[in-house]
Design a protein around this motif. Structure first.
Motif, PDB file in Angstrom:
ATOM      1  N   GLU A   1       0.964  -0.984   0.032  1.00 38.08           N
ATOM      2  CA  GLU A   1       0.136  -0.009   0.166  1.00 38.08           C
ATOM      3  C   GLU A   1       0.897   1.317   0.041  1.00 38.08           C
ATOM      4  O   GLU A   1       0.510   2.139  -0.733  1.00 38.08           O
ATOM      5  CB  GLU A   1      -0.751  -0.014   1.218  1.00 38.08           C
TER       6      GLU A   1
ATOM      7  N   GLU B   1       2.600   1.648  -3.544  1.00 33.04           N
ATOM      8  CA  GLU B   1       1.716   2.033  -4.379  1.00 33.04           C
ATOM      9  C   GLU B   1       1.255   3.314  -4.257  1.00 33.04           C
ATOM     10  O   GLU B   1       1.055   4.238  -5.209  1.00 33.04           O
ATOM     11  CB  GLU B   1       0.241   1.036  -4.238  1.00 33.04           C
TER      12      GLU B   1
ATOM     13  N   THR C   1       2.557  -5.574  -8.955  1.00 32.06           N
ATOM     14  CA  THR C   1       2.861  -6.351  -7.752  1.00 32.06           C
ATOM     15  C   THR C   1       2.240  -7.895  -7.837  1.00 32.06           C
ATOM     16  O   THR C   1       1.069  -8.087  -8.694  1.00 32.06           O
ATOM     17  CB  THR C   1       2.311  -5.724  -6.556  1.00 32.06           C
TER      18      THR C   1
ATOM     19  N   GLU D   1      -1.440  -8.053  -2.961  1.00 33.62           N
ATOM     20  CA  GLU D   1      -2.156  -6.941  -2.824  1.00 33.62           C
ATOM     21  C   GLU D   1      -1.747  -6.355  -1.426  1.00 33.62           C
ATOM     22  O   GLU D   1      -1.769  -5.304  -1.315  1.00 33.62           O
ATOM     23  CB  GLU D   1      -3.846  -7.140  -2.824  1.00 33.62           C
ATOM     24  N   GLU D   2      -1.457  -7.209  -0.582  1.00 38.98           N
ATOM     25  CA  GLU D   2      -0.896  -6.827   0.627  1.00 38.98           C
ATOM     26  C   GLU D   2       0.142  -7.615   1.314  1.00 38.98           C
ATOM     27  O   GLU D   2       0.099  -8.824   1.073  1.00 38.98           O
ATOM     28  CB  GLU D   2      -2.144  -6.578   1.876  1.00 38.98           C
TER      29      GLU D   2
END
Ligand code: ADP
Length: 302
Positions: A121, A124, A145, A148-149
């Motif tokens: 996060e 990004e 990526t 996502e996390e």
């Protein structure tokens, strides 16, 4: 200009009043620095003084304009002058912070402020934040990526500085129409952040040097984009403080790829030793401020 000689090298004594002294340190060549063996402290002082001069002169000029025109200035002009003052204050802050951070890390005195953060996060967000200005410069920036996390233990502000420095170099040394790719990969036992550009590239003979103090490849090439010459040295120190490694590959005229790897799996890494499960909510104000400061010598994000 008043000068004094030390170790056979001419050192300027002082700035005369508000005079803009363009050739302040002209007498000292890089050969001199090597041959005469000026101490690291003197080198630091000389390089940083160079770098502090330009923004200082701009701040002074802008302040003078405000002073002269305060009574009948149009709002647009006033905003421009004030933005210029602010941006150049950020530039000074950047170089001063770089020196302070590097000195503290090298003295073993930097206390990491560790937090568990979603690094995907953060990276990004930074890319999205700078993308519009990069586009205005005729460049593209992309983020990719495979997850996502990903929660990692870092000093997010300090670590952020190292990544921003590498991205800002990719911007500085890109060619018109160039693309910068920021790629995050979760390898489970480690993570990698790759910053790739198709810019001017770096000659192999200089690749090792760029992570050392003042390792600027060619001043004539990099002068369009100024710099302190300690950015990558600091980035390397920060990444190593997190137990990681930074490396670079490059081809002259084709571009460069910087890779930052942080191990997560091994015993004794920050990641394994940190026991607090709390997740830090990302502080966007701090990141915004960091972006303003780290990109202040490239563009003004207001
Ligand atoms: P500076 O503040 O001068 O940019 P850095 O330590 O960040 O200092 O970088 C050192 C030098 O490495 C730069 O001056 C430049 O010559 C070279 N360099 C760094 N990144 C790149 C890149 N992406 N492409 C080409 N040259 C680069």
């Amino acid at each position: 200009m008043a000068t004094k000689k030390r170790n056979g090298i001419i050192i300027p004594m002082q700035l005369k009043g508000n005079e803009i002294v363009e050739d302040l340190f002209k007498e000292i060549s890089e050969e001199d620095i090597i041959e005469k063996n000026i101490s690291i402290n003197d080198e630091l002082l000389i390089n940083c003084s160079h770098e502090l001069k330009t923004p200082l002169n701009i701040i002074y000029g802008a302040a003078q304009m405000i002073e002269l025109s305060a009574r009948n200035i149009s709002d647009d002009n006033l905003t421009n002058y004030v933005n210029s003052i602010k941006n150049n204050c950020f530039r000074l802050t950047k170089y001063i912070n770089h020196i302070l951070d590097l000195t503290a890390i090298e003295a073993g005195e930097y206390k990491l402020n560790l937090e568990r953060v979603n690094i995907v996060e953060v990276v990004e967000y930074v890319v999205q934040k700078i993308a519009p200005r990069i586009k205005e410069m005729g460049l593209n920036i992309l983020f990719d990526t495979n997850v996502e996390e990903k929660y990692v233990i870092i000093d997010s502000e300090l670590f952020g500085k190292s990544i921003l420095n590498i991205i800002s170099n990719a911007v500085k040394f890109s060619k018109q129409g160039g693309t910068i790719l920021v790629e995050f990969t979760d390898y489970k036992t480690n993570i990698e952040i790759k910053i790739e550009d198709n810019g001017i590239g770096i000659d192999t003979k200089y690749l090792e040097k760029i992570f050392h103090r003042f390792g600027q490849v060619d001043k004539s090439l990099s002068r369009g984009s100024e710099g302190s010459g300690i950015g990558l040295k600091l980035a390397k120190a920060i990444i190593e403080l997190h137990g990681g490694k930074v490396s670079a590959e490059s081809k002259l005229n084709e571009g460069s790829t910087f890779s930052v790897k942080i191990p997560l799996g091994n015993k004794d890494t920050i990641h394994s030793l940190y026991k607090n499960d709390d997740v830090k909510v990302i502080d966007y104000d701090t990141i915004n401020q960091l972006v303003h400061i780290e990109f202040s010598d490239i563009f003004n994000i207001s």
